[in-house]
Scaffold this active site. Sequence first.
Site, PDB file in Angstrom:
ATOM      1  N   GLN A   1      -7.887   0.038   3.505  1.00 36.46           N
ATOM      2  CA  GLN A   1      -8.716  -0.458   4.609  1.00 36.46           C
ATOM      3  C   GLN A   1     -10.050  -1.040   4.155  1.00 36.46           C
ATOM      4  O   GLN A   1     -10.768  -1.618   4.965  1.00 36.46           O
ATOM      5  CB  GLN A   1      -8.988   0.676   5.613  1.00 36.46           C
TER       6      GLN A   1
ATOM      7  N   CYS B   1       4.645   5.825  17.751  1.00 39.53           N
ATOM      8  CA  CYS B   1       5.881   6.038  18.502  1.00 39.53           C
ATOM      9  C   CYS B   1       6.988   6.413  17.533  1.00 39.53           C
ATOM     10  O   CYS B   1       7.331   5.624  16.663  1.00 39.53           O
ATOM     11  CB  CYS B   1       6.222   4.760  19.250  1.00 39.53           C
TER      12      CYS B   1
ATOM     13  N   GLY C   1       0.816  -1.208   0.000  1.00 40.64           N
ATOM     14  CA  GLY C   1       0.000   0.000   0.000  1.00 40.64           C
ATOM     15  C   GLY C   1       0.851   1.261   0.000  1.00 40.64           C
ATOM     16  O   GLY C   1       0.524   2.249  -0.657  1.00 40.64           O
ATOM     17  N   THR C   2       1.950   1.233   0.729  1.00 47.39           N
ATOM     18  CA  THR C   2       2.797   2.424   0.823  1.00 47.39           C
ATOM     19  C   THR C   2       3.325   2.821  -0.549  1.00 47.39           C
ATOM     20  O   THR C   2       3.267   4.005  -0.942  1.00 47.39           O
ATOM     21  CB  THR C   2       3.981   2.156   1.784  1.00 47.39           C
TER      22      THR C   2
ATOM     23  N   HIS D   1      -2.013  -7.610   2.490  1.00 50.30           N
ATOM     24  CA  HIS D   1      -2.055  -8.159   3.856  1.00 50.30           C
ATOM     25  C   HIS D   1      -3.258  -7.679   4.642  1.00 50.30           C
ATOM     26  O   HIS D   1      -3.580  -8.239   5.683  1.00 50.30           O
ATOM     27  CB  HIS D   1      -0.732  -7.925   4.604  1.00 50.30           C
TER      28      HIS D   1
END
Length: 348
Positions: free
Chosen positions: A137, A286, A24-25, A159
């Site tokens: 999504q 993070c 997807g990226t 995935h």
Amino acid sequence: MEARETLANVLGGPPEAWVFTSGGTEADNLAVLGVAMAQQQQDPMRKHIVVSAIEHSAVRNPARWLAQQGWQVTFLPVNGEGVVSVDDVAAALTPHTALVSVMHANNEVGSIQPIAEIAAMLRARGGEVPFHTDAVQTVGKLPVHVADLGVDYLSLSAHKFYGPKGVGALYVRPGALAPQPLFYGGGHEAGLRAGTENVAGIVGLAAALKLAIDGLPEESARLRQLQAQWLDQLPRRVPVAQCNGPSQPMQRVPGNLNFSFPPIEGESLVLSLDLKGIAVSSGSACHSGKIDPSHVLLAMGKSTQVARSTVRFSLGKHTRPADLDRVLDVLPGIVERLGGRQRMATSF
Ligand code: PLP
């Protein structure tokens, strides 16, 4: 190739409109950066793109990179449920707009965006501004068809529908501006993506898509029913819980649940639930040892404290009704304990 035909049969377009990527990226980068560069070659004045404020980093970061290169970037606001308005997209357009990119559904709060309506608005204005949607999504979870959505480019990732990791695809509508490739090499993928194809991954992607689509109406109805039970029961058992995203299950992607438990840190909840064998993800990212509150929740008007107290429960094909009972068994105690500790920490 058979896999390309599967994509065309299930999601629309001719088989040659589908470009296989590493996920997807890469599909998102090819759409955003590739179209931006192609526009630049045609008209150097076209240096404006419009993206929503809640995009995944695979769209958001290419957009930020373009901003660093002197592009004007409009980050569209969303309402309190995480939904973009078609009027805001229309208001953001300028004669220099090179691309609009709005995701089909958000990965954190599950909000489904009015993609067909945005596409119709852009067409009514002459169809000069190309339109990309990140459907990572929704493919395999909701009925997705490129012609029904009316988009020029659509990204997906295997995935997310139980296919292999490291493979995805970008749809490029025939007749739409071809993105400038990101890699140079051989003429693979109609010259749009050089490099020998990941054949095993691509076959896996197509097989997983078929499986997801075969059972889609039953599975999405099952997930929506589970989701509705969680949305109803979790806040009753844990009154501090605040649901983020659309309150109506039909307006969110099946299986997505996102709750804040202020003032408890989302990270503490993730660890405590993990010790009980329950895997959830925190709503924060993070980066370099520091926890950033989710840009999606902030764009929805949530405070930093609420954003930091968020966790996402993802229901999938292995989730059963008993899993909710298990969460409802342990969560009230964890929230009570962590909330007490938090109150003590803030009273000193
Ligand atoms: N776009 C969205 C909305 C996502 O949720 C994800 C992954 O979580 C991506 C893009 C990136 O896809 P990939 O992991 O295949 O690179």
